[in-house]
Design an enzyme around this catalytic site. Sequence first.
Site, PDB file in Angstrom:
ATOM      1  N   LYS A  59       0.828  -1.203   0.000  1.00  0.00           N
ATOM      2  CA  LYS A  59       0.000   0.000   0.000  1.00  0.00           C
ATOM      3  C   LYS A  59       0.869   1.262   0.000  1.00  0.00           C
ATOM      4  O   LYS A  59       0.566   2.234  -0.710  1.00  0.00           O
ATOM      5  CB  LYS A  59      -0.930  -0.021   1.218  1.00  0.00           C
ATOM      6  CG  LYS A  59      -2.000  -1.105   1.130  1.00  0.00           C
ATOM      7  CD  LYS A  59      -2.689  -1.376   2.459  1.00  0.00           C
ATOM      8  CE  LYS A  59      -3.668  -2.524   2.335  1.00  0.00           C
ATOM      9  NZ  LYS A  59      -4.300  -2.909   3.617  1.00  0.00           N
ATOM     10  N   GLN A 103      -3.823  -1.511   9.973  1.00  0.00           N
ATOM     11  CA  GLN A 103      -3.822  -2.827   9.348  1.00  0.00           C
ATOM     12  C   GLN A 103      -4.355  -3.888  10.320  1.00  0.00           C
ATOM     13  O   GLN A 103      -3.905  -4.003  11.448  1.00  0.00           O
ATOM     14  CB  GLN A 103      -2.410  -3.204   8.890  1.00  0.00           C
ATOM     15  CG  GLN A 103      -2.322  -4.529   8.172  1.00  0.00           C
ATOM     16  CD  GLN A 103      -3.064  -4.515   6.841  1.00  0.00           C
ATOM     17  OE1 GLN A 103      -2.977  -3.546   6.087  1.00  0.00           O
ATOM     18  NE2 GLN A 103      -3.786  -5.574   6.559  1.00  0.00           N
ATOM     19  N   ASP A 126     -10.539   3.000   5.048  1.00  0.00           N
ATOM     20  CA  ASP A 126     -10.984   1.607   4.967  1.00  0.00           C
ATOM     21  C   ASP A 126     -12.509   1.503   4.906  1.00  0.00           C
ATOM     22  O   ASP A 126     -13.052   0.467   4.541  1.00  0.00           O
ATOM     23  CB  ASP A 126     -10.472   0.808   6.169  1.00  0.00           C
ATOM     24  CG  ASP A 126      -9.182   0.070   5.868  1.00  0.00           C
ATOM     25  OD1 ASP A 126      -8.958  -0.279   4.689  1.00  0.00           O
ATOM     26  OD2 ASP A 126      -8.406  -0.176   6.811  1.00  0.00           O
TER      27      ASP A 126
END
Length: 315
Positions: A59, A103, A126
């Site tokens: 990412k 994460q 997210d």
Amino acid sequence: MERRSERAVLLDGTRIAEEIKREVSEEVERLKAEHGIEPCLVAVRVGDDPASAVYVRNKVNTSAALGLRSEQHALAASTSTAELLALVAQLNQREDVDGILVQLPLPSQINAARVLEAIDPAKDVDGFHPLNVGRMMLGQPALLPCTPTGIIELLVRSGVEISGAHACVIGRSNIVGRPLAQLLLQRDATVTVCHSRTRDLPLLTRQADILIAATGRIALVRGEHIKPGATVIDVGINRLTDEAQARELFGPRADERIEAIRRRGYTLVGDVHPAEAELVAGRLTPVPGGVGPLTVAMLMRNTVTAARRRRLGDV
């Protein structure tokens, strides 16, 4: 198992992800040139999980390739909920940070729900914050979860008709299954959601024009589950280490997968039995190269969207 005369067409998620990333890169250039804005994504990783390290690195590297600024915070596995919440609070207050990514999974001592809910909804790239989930349910502007929106992009850009179609989602997680069902409803699909307690799963899935498998179970979906000619989207990413099972799952295409197992110890397989699905489905996503690349592409798009909304007031 009813078979078709032709094998399924493979939907190229990698190609579509590259299209989206090009669009993101162009938007980043416009924001810099016209407004002096450099969108910034911050990724936070806790512990030493190898898969999480790879995901975060991918990412961060993708951000740099598209012209976004990025930061990575790697915290010790012993980090407490309070310590992680303190970092999130700092990132919330920074005007130069547009997206915050924590994460998952987090170590067991950390209350993941508290951490995700602490992220500023305007920086929740997210799409997991309850406020964004609620706005999504109401069809209001929101930062949407990356994998479900990536699947919608894959369907739309591949010319798959959603309006009026019967879509069946296998899996009811908050990350994929439930939000995807809502996004399909908003595009006028008739949606069935199946799960581990569903009775006679093949009876329901065989009615679907669009079948999405998101269960985390290797090859759960067999040929008998698929309506001939249906579009099958395989969200699963599972590691397979058994050569005999690889031979059964991939049939005539198994040799390269077995070679991968011998070389690195595993190959990737989804939630759909690939050899059987190819004989029944009309269109099918491969694993890898299907849904996976789109998740990262949509994260990049969410970061740019967040920057535009936060700094310019765009909806």
